[in-house]
Design a protein around this motif. Sequence first.
Motif, PDB file in Angstrom:
ATOM      1  N   PHE A  49       0.925  -1.262   0.043  1.00  0.00           N
ATOM      2  CA  PHE A  49       0.159  -0.131  -0.021  1.00  0.00           C
ATOM      3  C   PHE A  49       1.074   1.067   0.165  1.00  0.00           C
ATOM      4  N   ALA A  50       2.103   1.109   0.606  1.00  0.00           N
ATOM      5  CA  ALA A  50       2.834   2.285   0.776  1.00  0.00           C
ATOM      6  C   ALA A  50       3.331   2.760  -0.919  1.00  0.00           C
ATOM      7  N   VAL A  77       0.365   4.672  -2.384  1.00  0.00           N
ATOM      8  CA  VAL A  77       0.394   6.090  -1.485  1.00  0.00           C
ATOM      9  C   VAL A  77       1.370   7.045  -2.411  1.00  0.00           C
ATOM     10  N   GLN A  94      -0.144  10.177  -3.900  1.00  0.00           N
ATOM     11  CA  GLN A  94      -0.037  11.244  -2.766  1.00  0.00           C
ATOM     12  C   GLN A  94      -0.135  12.647  -3.279  1.00  0.00           C
ATOM     13  N   ASP A 134      -4.793  16.375   6.114  1.00  0.00           N
ATOM     14  CA  ASP A 134      -5.369  15.343   7.045  1.00  0.00           C
ATOM     15  C   ASP A 134      -6.458  14.706   6.220  1.00  0.00           C
ATOM     16  N   ALA A 174      -6.374  13.949   2.951  1.00  0.00           N
ATOM     17  CA  ALA A 174      -5.910  13.039   1.963  1.00  0.00           C
ATOM     18  C   ALA A 174      -5.386  11.963   2.642  1.00  0.00           C
ATOM     19  N   GLN A 175      -4.955  12.212   3.945  1.00  0.00           N
ATOM     20  CA  GLN A 175      -4.365  10.936   4.646  1.00  0.00           C
ATOM     21  C   GLN A 175      -5.642  10.247   5.069  1.00  0.00           C
ATOM     22  N   PHE A 222      -6.738   7.902   2.082  1.00  0.00           N
ATOM     23  CA  PHE A 222      -5.743   6.656   1.808  1.00  0.00           C
ATOM     24  C   PHE A 222      -6.330   5.736   2.856  1.00  0.00           C
ATOM     25  N   VAL A 223      -6.566   6.187   4.080  1.00  0.00           N
ATOM     26  CA  VAL A 223      -6.876   5.048   4.915  1.00  0.00           C
ATOM     27  C   VAL A 223      -8.275   4.512   4.749  1.00  0.00           C
ATOM     28  N   TYR A 259      -7.717   2.137   2.055  1.00  0.00           N
ATOM     29  CA  TYR A 259      -7.150   0.884   2.585  1.00  0.00           C
ATOM     30  C   TYR A 259      -8.138  -0.070   2.983  1.00  0.00           C
ATOM     31  N   GLU A 260      -8.880   0.614   4.230  1.00  0.00           N
ATOM     32  CA  GLU A 260      -9.904  -0.139   4.775  1.00  0.00           C
ATOM     33  C   GLU A 260     -10.905  -0.746   3.632  1.00  0.00           C
ATOM     34  N   LYS A 261     -11.146  -0.222   2.607  1.00  0.00           N
ATOM     35  CA  LYS A 261     -12.141  -0.754   1.771  1.00  0.00           C
ATOM     36  C   LYS A 261     -11.651  -1.270   0.378  1.00  0.00           C
ATOM     37  N   LEU A 262     -10.457  -1.484   0.509  1.00  0.00           N
ATOM     38  CA  LEU A 262      -9.674  -1.978  -0.762  1.00  0.00           C
ATOM     39  C   LEU A 262     -10.464  -3.153  -1.504  1.00  0.00           C
ATOM     40  N   PHE A 293       4.289  12.400   4.496  1.00  0.00           N
ATOM     41  CA  PHE A 293       2.904  12.101   4.113  1.00  0.00           C
ATOM     42  C   PHE A 293       2.672  10.658   3.845  1.00  0.00           C
ATOM     43  N   VAL A 352       0.512   8.365   6.540  1.00  0.00           N
ATOM     44  CA  VAL A 352      -0.572   7.439   6.282  1.00  0.00           C
ATOM     45  C   VAL A 352      -0.270   5.948   6.779  1.00  0.00           C
ATOM     46  N   MET A 353       0.747   5.369   6.470  1.00  0.00           N
ATOM     47  CA  MET A 353       1.111   4.231   6.706  1.00  0.00           C
ATOM     48  C   MET A 353       1.063   3.827   8.280  1.00  0.00           C
ATOM     49  N   ARG A 408      -6.654  -9.802   5.976  1.00  0.00           N
ATOM     50  CA  ARG A 408      -6.408  -9.724   4.531  1.00  0.00           C
ATOM     51  C   ARG A 408      -5.108 -10.829   4.360  1.00  0.00           C
TER      52      ARG A 408
END
Lengths: 182, 244
Positions: free
Chosen positions: A21-22, A25, A29, A48, A50-51, A54-55, A58-61, B62, B66-67, B78
């Motif tokens: 996932f990194a 991002v 980003q 905030d 944008a972060q 991304f979170v 990730y949760e809904k990927l 940034f 996020v990570m 997963r």
Amino acid sequence: MEQHDDLVLVRRCLNGDANAFAGLVKQHQRAVFNVAYRIVRDYEDASDVAQSAFVKAYEKLDTFNEQYKFFSWIYRIAVNEALNFVNKRKPEDELDERMVSNARGPEQLTEIGERNEQIQTALQDLPPDYRTVIVLRHFRELSYKEMAEVLLIPEKTVKSRLFTARRLLKDILIEHGIVDHE
Amino acid sequence: MNEELLLDLINRDIDGMLDEAETRTLREELRRNPEARKLHGELQAMNKRLGAFEDLEPPADFHKSVMRKLPGDVVQRRNPVKNAAAENGLSRLLKSFFSAPWRPALVGAAAVVLVVFLLKPGGTPSDTDSMPGTMIERLETVNAGAIENLISCKLLQGGDVLVLELELLDADSGQIQLAYDKNIVEPRDDVKALPGADAGKLALRLEQGKKQILKFKQHSEDIASFQIRGTVDGRSIDLRLSDH
């Protein structure tokens, strides 16, 4: 190629490789942050928002549909996050922010910087839906089709909304003397 | 020309999406229609203004931020490979085992041995991954999480015993505080923590290459959750794990 790379990373991530996932991002980003920034118009808030986008991604990927581009999907999440943020922001906060922005004074701004500042302020005067189409088209250069995918609206609606947004923004800019009457 | 078509042509001209024939049609219409010409000119001027913007750089940290915010339990959901392997192996074993009529008695005896083994202080090995063929295989991973390359955490459960494993990844050292609900779990006597932490918390120092194994006794059927906060190599971490 980018879309293929994104898919590889998405699949790795879905198989439990959080580090993949990194890569997603890093790849997106800048664009996601700038979409958020043009809508919320505050550097910290945009970061905030944008972060958070991304979170959520990730949760809904596992709901991501591989038929679409990953960037359309993450843009959609970012736009929704930004619009929710703007809707929750109190009107006085918007006003405060504008006053801070205008309070910088001409001596601190170059002429171009000042113009850009005025345009940004004018953009804030647009209703959020119109602001969003301007951001996606003019700042991210998305095609009508891509905008339709991001906003989940028909391409025809994208065009009409964009045209209305442009007219409204043009009128505001003319009113502020940033764009001349023809 | 009808208005809808005209506006569509103007819109797409601003975006540089007209082909040659459409461009000719629009130019002709603009020559004839002064109002459309004015609108077209103003929109083009605005478009030029908007084109002067450049992207801003997001904050330097940034992607790391996020990570750090990614929920660890999603990784676990997963990452079915390891757990599925363990669960499938275990369930296959249990099914074949229970199918024989003489085995319930043996199961009862084994359960007694297991309980005694798990409750005995220091009864679980220091590294649960490296104990092949012993009773410790009854411990099952119920949750796991990681923060980037800093730290990985794993929560295992066997009966009323919970084992929390903390391990630094590419980091040298860390200082963390582990918070838990003392109405649900309590650390076993052999848990070694730094002094000075409040009730319901354990202060711990982590070092590269030394896995921390913390054993808890669960005395409630409520969900046991752990919050791990602190710094690893000077970077803040915040991770939650539960047996849910």
